[in-house]
Design an enzyme around this catalytic site. Sequence first.
Site, PDB file in Angstrom:
ATOM      1  CG  LEU A  15       9.394   2.638  19.009  1.00 32.22           C
ATOM      2  CD1 LEU A  15       9.179   4.208  19.994  1.00 32.22           C
ATOM      3  CD2 LEU A  15       8.096   2.852  18.860  1.00 32.22           C
ATOM      4  CB  CYS A  16      13.550   3.497  14.060  1.00 32.85           C
ATOM      5  SG  CYS A  16      12.528   4.570  14.246  1.00 32.85           S
ATOM      6  N   PRO A  17      16.278   3.576  16.157  1.00 31.32           N
ATOM      7  CG  PRO A  17      18.470   4.604  16.360  1.00 31.32           C
ATOM      8  CD  PRO A  17      17.070   4.323  16.854  1.00 31.32           C
ATOM      9  N   GLY A  18      16.674   1.409  16.985  1.00 26.28           N
ATOM     10  CA  GLY A  18      17.047   0.056  18.149  1.00 26.28           C
ATOM     11  C   GLY A  18      16.877  -1.703  17.431  1.00 26.28           C
TER      12      GLY A  18
ATOM     13  NE  ARG B 141       9.342   6.837  17.148  1.00 33.97           N
ATOM     14  CZ  ARG B 141      11.090   7.107  17.311  1.00 33.97           C
ATOM     15  NH1 ARG B 141      11.780   7.230  18.226  1.00 33.97           N
ATOM     16  NH2 ARG B 141      11.042   5.989  16.135  1.00 33.97           N
TER      17      ARG B 141
END
Lengths: 77, 393
Positions: A15-18, B141
């Site tokens: 998931l962001c920011p990965g 999420r």
Amino acid sequence: MTAPKERILDVRGDLCPGPALRVEEFLEQNRERAPFTVLGDHRPTLESLELLAARHGWSVEFEEEGGDWKVRFRPIG
Amino acid sequence: MVPPRRWIRWAAAALVAAGLLASGLILHDAPGRGRSASFSLLCGAAFGIVLQRSRFCFASAFRDLFLLSDRRAALGVLVALAVGSVGYQVVFGAWVPDPSAGHMPPTAHIAPASWHLLLGGAAFGLGMVLSGGCISGNLYRLGEGSLTAPAALAGTVAGFWAGTLVWNPLYVRVVSTAPVVWLPSHLGYAGSLAAQLALLALLGALLLRYMPGLSPRPARPVTLDVACRKVFVDGWPAWAGGIAIGVLGTFAFLRTRPLGVTSEIGRASRALGSAMGFLPERLEGLDLMAGCRPLDTEHLLSENGIFVLGLVLGSALAALAAGEFRLRLGRPRGHVLSLAGGVLLGFGAMISLGCTVGTMLSGIMAFSLSGWVFLAGLLSGAWGGAGLLRRLS
């Protein structure tokens, strides 16, 4: 002679920011500016990749395949 | 022909939507519940849908400024604050006609402002960068299927315990003597709105000037297919999410309480910690404080808990409809960072009596200095977190 195989960077499951950080690092290491493809599955990341590409002088093309994404990076100029 | 997988997720989305509506009706008529519980569920669902569709992530708003020089999420937050400020102003004007008379709107998140909010904001800012989302971010999420979000939420419970353990000395030495500054009581309604909108506009102008974004895409002709795809599949622009959240924040304040997501998590954490016998029985001054303080309830879930449940389900509904729901196990490192970040989120939220939603968003919309002080703390924590994340990546 066969053309060198295009490199693939797989950021699926991240998931962001990965993904953006991994692509940025890849762009900085990719000094020969060889085209490459990013495989992702998190749509919100796509705009970050587009921004990164524009800043580093790359164009991007997106392709969706069953919920996964292929982002093809091509050098500009 | 529509592929079978798409039918399955559309059916699942329809099931979640029907479940939300049915639960809203049941809550409306349930003994001891009623209209406000029903509203809380649907408001939470609307909040979850907006967060998921517009990727409205407070962690991203702060972190991406430092990490990716990306201004989009930050601009969305500024729009939400501006729209909510106007909305709150209208409500305040009806409830408290003369702001200089010494009365403050009782439920608004207008809290004492001191260095405890800088500390809480910094801890929260660092925590949201490490865990990949603030508390509301982790909740939405979770609705998208993230399996790292539970680690962050478990860490949040531990963080609440740590915050509860330091609350009494912190309250006696700092919070109880800190000034409560409500801008309209000093500047009047027109003056405070003008000052706040001018400050938000200045911050927006700085972002637009010094943080370039992408060139606008060429416009496509709008057909029904394109419009549906923009609403249900593609992400909404951050400014659209900002407008929706500003309006929702105003409605929530007018109808029930200001937006906030930590009151129920704080209550459950305190109940669990008290049952294990290591938390103080009495928390000084908590009943007098405005914000997302843990509130006792005779039910299994307080109305804030119903709101949070609605948020998770709303996000799941939007993610299913868009094809973005996916169980994501995440990497082991992500779970460790989420847990550690969660502890900081809980600690920051407990000593600040709220998070990016309850203390910053609802505080600034209510023209309270406390919201701005917390925001300054968030900025410093996110800056530190972005540096740390870069070293760790």
